[in-house]
Design an enzyme around this catalytic site. Structure first.
Site, PDB file in Angstrom:
ATOM      1  CB  ALA A  31      19.381  -0.007 134.653  1.00 23.24           C
ATOM      2  NE  ARG A  53      26.464   7.594 136.553  1.00 22.27           N
ATOM      3  CZ  ARG A  53      25.648   6.557 136.522  1.00 22.27           C
ATOM      4  NH1 ARG A  53      25.815   5.615 135.611  1.00 22.27           N
ATOM      5  NH2 ARG A  53      24.674   6.430 137.403  1.00 22.27           N
ATOM      6  CE1 TYR A 110      34.919   7.487 127.036  1.00 18.68           C
ATOM      7  CE2 TYR A 110      36.301   5.571 127.447  1.00 18.68           C
ATOM      8  CZ  TYR A 110      35.189   6.334 127.744  1.00 18.68           C
ATOM      9  OH  TYR A 110      34.355   5.955 128.766  1.00 18.68           O
ATOM     10  CG  ASP A 120      25.890  -1.753 137.928  1.00 19.59           C
ATOM     11  OD1 ASP A 120      26.141  -2.458 136.935  1.00 19.59           O
ATOM     12  OD2 ASP A 120      26.412  -0.641 138.123  1.00 19.59           O
TER      13      ASP A 120
END
Length: 396
Positions: free
Chosen positions: A16, A106, A210, A292
């Protein structure tokens, strides 16, 4: 208000924070990002970027970087954990053309956002650990450990779960331990793995997996309900045998994956309220929360990163298009708070659905199988409100 030359301080070089930094710098702001770490290094594991997040990366000019760093997902497969039998499949190819659903590490997302921020002129300050955020004066003031005071007209708190900025705006809170813990790990991936997110569901537990990085790695997130408390931290390691024992009753496919896990991370899952107050106008600027820091969510809808991307775009757009900081910040909170509250609630619901046992589990799985046969598009259409939402399409 014009952002050209406007000094902005962002706390936190996560998804973010870096997205907001690039979005603001593209509009002419002079952005400095404060990051407590000594380097932006490879941490975390895999994450998912759904279409509502991907459209922000596209608007930020990072679509090519996203495509290069990610695997485009074909489907989500729900599986009975103990037997390994398929329950139903959500065909992501049914999404509208251009609505990509992506798997990526990430660290790769952070890297492309950091490069994008730096190319836009953002300044990154490492080793900037926050001691205190003071909102008592005419402007926000950040005090670093070591005593340095940074006064800024506009402060953006993208400082995560334990946000000092959120505490300054809302006071302290005590999150609720869900009596669930999660492990995360990355293992080498089998050859020619399908681009699927597999959700293996069992009584009181589930596991999501995944492929990542061109199919060379496999991401694993495993969740178990238990009474024993665990810390809410991304830096705790655990004995892989604990993970294997928790899923000993699952299919050979899952057990085979877990046999390859060597050093898993463990974190306790806590339920936080969406922040009551996200913004405060101050003078010709103010303070705002995003990511968050504003709306921590449980990892059962894969929306943490995408929500942070949406926040970043909407905040920058509000600041660039409203006449005053007060109007811009009010519009930002008004646009984002109801949507993120709904997403957090939907994630909570998914947690319960994944962990059914006994008769409710049998009925639930039978219903999903029937729905998958008779109306295969229905399951995915339930999330149109989530995936079809494009914050870049019109001003908030």
């Amino acid at each position: 208000m014009s952002l050209i030359g406007q000094p902005v301080t962002v706390i936190g070089a996560g998804v973010a924070g870096l997205a907001a930094a690039r979005a603001l710098a593209m509009r002419g702001a002079q952005v400095t990002v404060l990051e407590q770490a000594d380097a932006i290094r490879e941490v975390g594991a895999g994450l998912q970027i759904s279409p509502n997040g991907a459209c922000v990366l596209r608007a930020l000019g990072l679509q090519g970087a996203l495509d290069a760093a990610s695997i485009r997902a074909a489907a989500v497969q729900l599986v009975d954990g103990p037997t390994g039998d398929p329950v139903t499949r959500l065909d992501l190819a049914r999404l509208r053309p251009g609505q990509g659903y992506h798997f990526l590490h990430r660290a790769d997302l952070i890297a492309l956002l950091l490069k994008g921020a730096e190319e836009a002129g953002v300044t990154l300050r490492l080793l900037s650990r926050i001691d205190r955020v003071d909102l008592s004066g005419p402007h926000p003031v950040v005090t670093l450990e070591g005593g340095e005071r940074i006064e800024t007209p506009l402060l953006i708190g993208a400082d995560g779960l334990h946000s000092r900025t959120r505490a300054a705006l809302n006071g302290s809170e005590t999150p609720f331990f869900t009596h669930q813990v999660a492990w995360r790990a990355v293992i080498p991936c089998e050859a020619e793995a399908s681009p699927l997110a597999e959700v293996h569901m069992g009584p009181g537990r589930h596991l999501v997996s995944y492929p990542l990085r061109g199919g060379t790695l496999r991401n694993i997130v495993a969740v178990e309900e238990r009474a024993k408390w665990a810390e809410e931290s991304w830096t705790l390691r655990d004995d892989p045998m604990d993970l294997r024992l928790a899923f000993a009753g699952f299919s050979p496919r899952v057990r085979g994956w877990l046999d390859r896990v060597e050093d898993p991370w463990l974190w306790g899952l806590f339920r936080h309220a969406v922040a009551q107050t996200w913004v405060r106008p101050m003078g010709q600027g103010g303070v705002a929360l995003l990511g968050d820091a504003a709306h921590p969510t449980l990892p059962f809808l894969a929306q943490g990163a995408s929500m942070g991307l949406e926040d970043a775009w909407v905040l920058a757009q509000c600041l660039a298009t409203h006449d005053s900081p007060a109007a811009a910040l009010a519009a930002y909170q008004s646009a984002r708070k109801p949507r993120t509250t709904r997403i957090v609630a939907a994630a909570n619901t998914n947690a319960r659905a994944y962990h059914l046992s006994g008769l409710p589990r049998m009925i639930g799985h039978a219903g999903l199988r029937a729905l998958g046969r008779l109306a295969p598009g229905t399951m995915l259409s339930r999330f149109d409100w989530l995936y079809d939402h494009d914050v870049t399409a019109s001003p908030p």
